[in-house]
Design an enzyme around this catalytic site. Structure first.
Site, PDB file in Angstrom:
ATOM      1  N   ASN A   9       0.861  -1.179   0.000  1.00 12.80           N
ATOM      2  CA  ASN A   9       0.000   0.000   0.000  1.00 12.80           C
ATOM      3  C   ASN A   9       0.901   1.234   0.000  1.00 12.80           C
ATOM      4  O   ASN A   9       1.494   1.570   1.027  1.00 12.80           O
ATOM      5  CB  ASN A   9      -0.896  -0.037   1.248  1.00 12.80           C
ATOM      6  CG  ASN A   9      -1.762   1.197   1.374  1.00 12.80           C
ATOM      7  OD1 ASN A   9      -1.851   2.005   0.452  1.00 12.80           O
ATOM      8  ND2 ASN A   9      -2.396   1.354   2.526  1.00 12.80           N
ATOM      9  N   TRP A  10       0.985   1.894  -1.151  1.00 13.44           N
ATOM     10  CA  TRP A  10       1.887   3.049  -1.254  1.00 13.44           C
ATOM     11  C   TRP A  10       1.305   4.299  -0.608  1.00 13.44           C
ATOM     12  O   TRP A  10       2.000   5.316  -0.498  1.00 13.44           O
ATOM     13  CB  TRP A  10       2.203   3.328  -2.727  1.00 13.44           C
ATOM     14  CG  TRP A  10       3.290   2.466  -3.287  1.00 13.44           C
ATOM     15  CD1 TRP A  10       3.988   1.487  -2.632  1.00 13.44           C
ATOM     16  CD2 TRP A  10       3.820   2.513  -4.619  1.00 13.44           C
ATOM     17  NE1 TRP A  10       4.918   0.921  -3.476  1.00 13.44           N
ATOM     18  CE2 TRP A  10       4.835   1.530  -4.691  1.00 13.44           C
ATOM     19  CE3 TRP A  10       3.536   3.272  -5.744  1.00 13.44           C
ATOM     20  CZ2 TRP A  10       5.567   1.307  -5.870  1.00 13.44           C
ATOM     21  CZ3 TRP A  10       4.264   3.058  -6.914  1.00 13.44           C
ATOM     22  CH2 TRP A  10       5.272   2.086  -6.972  1.00 13.44           C
ATOM     23  N   LYS A  11       0.034   4.269  -0.255  1.00 13.42           N
ATOM     24  CA  LYS A  11      -0.617   5.445   0.342  1.00 13.42           C
ATOM     25  C   LYS A  11      -0.398   6.666  -0.574  1.00 13.42           C
ATOM     26  O   LYS A  11      -0.375   6.503  -1.786  1.00 13.42           O
ATOM     27  CB  LYS A  11      -0.122   5.656   1.771  1.00 13.42           C
ATOM     28  CG  LYS A  11      -0.237   4.355   2.598  1.00 13.42           C
ATOM     29  CD  LYS A  11      -0.034   4.546   4.066  1.00 13.42           C
ATOM     30  CE  LYS A  11      -0.188   3.197   4.780  1.00 13.42           C
ATOM     31  NZ  LYS A  11      -0.097   3.304   6.218  1.00 13.42           N
ATOM     32  N   HIS A  89      -9.692   1.346   4.820  1.00 13.52           N
ATOM     33  CA  HIS A  89      -8.443   1.587   5.562  1.00 13.52           C
ATOM     34  C   HIS A  89      -8.704   2.620   6.663  1.00 13.52           C
ATOM     35  O   HIS A  89      -9.431   3.592   6.448  1.00 13.52           O
ATOM     36  CB  HIS A  89      -7.353   2.079   4.610  1.00 13.52           C
ATOM     37  CG  HIS A  89      -5.987   2.015   5.213  1.00 13.52           C
ATOM     38  ND1 HIS A  89      -5.564   2.928   6.140  1.00 13.52           N
ATOM     39  CD2 HIS A  89      -4.983   1.128   5.069  1.00 13.52           C
ATOM     40  CE1 HIS A  89      -4.331   2.608   6.523  1.00 13.52           C
ATOM     41  NE2 HIS A  89      -3.958   1.518   5.883  1.00 13.52           N
ATOM     42  N   GLU A 138      -5.768  -4.557  10.737  1.00  9.91           N
ATOM     43  CA  GLU A 138      -4.683  -3.603  10.951  1.00  9.91           C
ATOM     44  C   GLU A 138      -4.942  -2.802  12.226  1.00  9.91           C
ATOM     45  O   GLU A 138      -5.655  -1.784  12.193  1.00  9.91           O
ATOM     46  CB  GLU A 138      -4.599  -2.624   9.774  1.00  9.91           C
ATOM     47  CG  GLU A 138      -4.356  -3.289   8.433  1.00  9.91           C
ATOM     48  CD  GLU A 138      -3.768  -2.294   7.455  1.00  9.91           C
ATOM     49  OE1 GLU A 138      -2.594  -2.450   7.120  1.00  9.91           O
ATOM     50  OE2 GLU A 138      -4.471  -1.354   7.063  1.00  9.91           O
ATOM     51  N   GLY A 144       2.398   2.177  10.843  1.00  7.33           N
ATOM     52  CA  GLY A 144       3.431   3.208  10.694  1.00  7.33           C
ATOM     53  C   GLY A 144       4.185   3.541  11.965  1.00  7.33           C
ATOM     54  O   GLY A 144       4.909   4.528  12.007  1.00  7.33           O
ATOM     55  N   SER A 175       3.244  -2.137  10.490  1.00  5.77           N
ATOM     56  CA  SER A 175       4.679  -2.231  10.759  1.00  5.77           C
ATOM     57  C   SER A 175       5.265  -3.607  10.439  1.00  5.77           C
ATOM     58  O   SER A 175       6.087  -4.137  11.192  1.00  5.77           O
ATOM     59  CB  SER A 175       4.984  -1.833  12.211  1.00  5.77           C
ATOM     60  OG  SER A 175       4.632  -0.471  12.420  1.00  5.77           O
ATOM     61  N   GLY A 196       2.828  -1.156   4.300  1.00  7.12           N
ATOM     62  CA  GLY A 196       2.871   0.245   3.900  1.00  7.12           C
ATOM     63  C   GLY A 196       4.299   0.690   3.651  1.00  7.12           C
ATOM     64  O   GLY A 196       4.871   0.461   2.586  1.00  7.12           O
ATOM     65  N   GLY A 197       4.900   1.294   4.669  1.00  2.00           N
ATOM     66  CA  GLY A 197       6.217   1.937   4.547  1.00  2.00           C
ATOM     67  C   GLY A 197       7.274   1.124   3.817  1.00  2.00           C
ATOM     68  O   GLY A 197       7.952   1.644   2.918  1.00  2.00           O
TER      69      GLY A 197
HETATM   70  P1  PGA Z   1       2.790   0.305   7.642  1.00  3.58           P
HETATM   71  O1  PGA Z   1       1.332   0.536   7.023  1.00  3.58           O
HETATM   72  O2  PGA Z   1       3.310  -0.981   7.049  1.00  3.58           O
HETATM   73  O3  PGA Z   1       3.575   1.498   7.183  1.00  3.58           O
HETATM   74  O4  PGA Z   1       2.639   0.199   9.097  1.00  3.58           O
HETATM   75  C1  PGA Z   1       0.425  -0.509   6.904  1.00  3.58           C
HETATM   76  C2  PGA Z   1      -0.882  -0.011   6.373  1.00  3.58           C
HETATM   77  O5  PGA Z   1      -1.404   1.005   6.836  1.00  3.58           O
HETATM   78  O6  PGA Z   1      -1.434  -0.599   5.443  1.00  3.58           O
END
Ligand code: PGA
Length: 215
Positions: A9-11, A89, A138, A144, A175, A196-197
């Site tokens: 998920n690149w957000k 999300h 999540e 994050g 995370s 995400g990150g």
């Molecule tokens: P993260 O994000 O891996 O940066 O914690 C996960 C998400 O929100 O999908």
């Protein structure tokens, strides 16, 4: 070995030039599994043209159909470019005021257009529309923060979510890193992870995929 699903998920990250550079470094195949890249709308065309080793997803879809809805991207438009869409999300619930009703309409529009839905919840009390294809658990504090949840605790929650909703695939998100991914994949009810990150960096993301495949 079970078939795993890894969603990136690149957000709200990456320009066209940055996505192009990521594509240049990302060469992956998961022998028994699926990688889904959920990218911003502005990058979907490029990624659709150049995708290799992953399926493509969007991070949002309009709750309304085709028509006079300024600024909205509808499910039929997305279906030309992607197979998947993330709905629910916590960042959308919190920052864009998305309610259960809106989320239900989004899932309806997505399914009607033939998209598959990755539906996110941050706890067991949140409603999961029955035709979601994947449920992603999540916990908010884990997103994050560098503080992932205990994999056994996540496993129990995901097992109950799958049982209750009848959604066959359950992911953990929050995370996830190359170092901790195996501990989630090894859990019996966890079918994969939402990342995400770490997914923004192709080298770290490839390492994460490698470690998940060998878990
Ligand atoms: P993260 O994000 O891996 O940066 O914690 C996960 C998400 O929100 O999908």
């Amino acid at each position: 070995m079970k078939s795993i699903v890894i969603v990136a998920n690149w957000k709200s990250n990456k320009t066209v030039a940055e996505a192009d550079s990521w594509l240049g470094s990302f060469k992956s195949q998961v022998p028994d599994g699926t990688i889904i890249l959920a990218a911003p709308f502005t990058l979907l065309h490029l990624l659709h043209e150049r995708k290799s080793g992953f399926e493509l997803g969007a991070q949002d879809v309009s709750p309304l159909g085709v028509g006079a809805y300024t600024g909205a991207i509808n499910a039929q438009q997305l279906k030309e470019l992607v197979d998947w869409v993330i709905v629910g999300h916590s960042e959308r619930r919190k920052n864009f005021g998305e309610t259960d009703d809106i989320l239900k309409q989004k899932v309806f529009q997505a399914k009607n257009a033939g998209l598959r839905v990755i539906f996110c919840v941050s706890d067991e009390t949140e409603t999961v529309p029955e035709d979601a294809d994947i449920v992603a658990y999540e916990p908010i504090g884990a997103i994050g923060s560098g503080q992932s949840e205990d994999p056994r605790a996540s496993n129990e929650i995901i097992a109950r979510l799958k049982e209750k909703t009848k959604v066959p695939i359950g992911l953990y998100g929050g995370s996830v890193t190359p170092d901790n991914v195996a501990s989630f994949i090894q859990q019996p009810a966890i079918d994969g992870v939402l990342v995400g990150g770490v997914s923004l960096d192709p080298t770290k993301f490839l390492q994460l995929i490698h470690n998940a495949s060998n878990a």
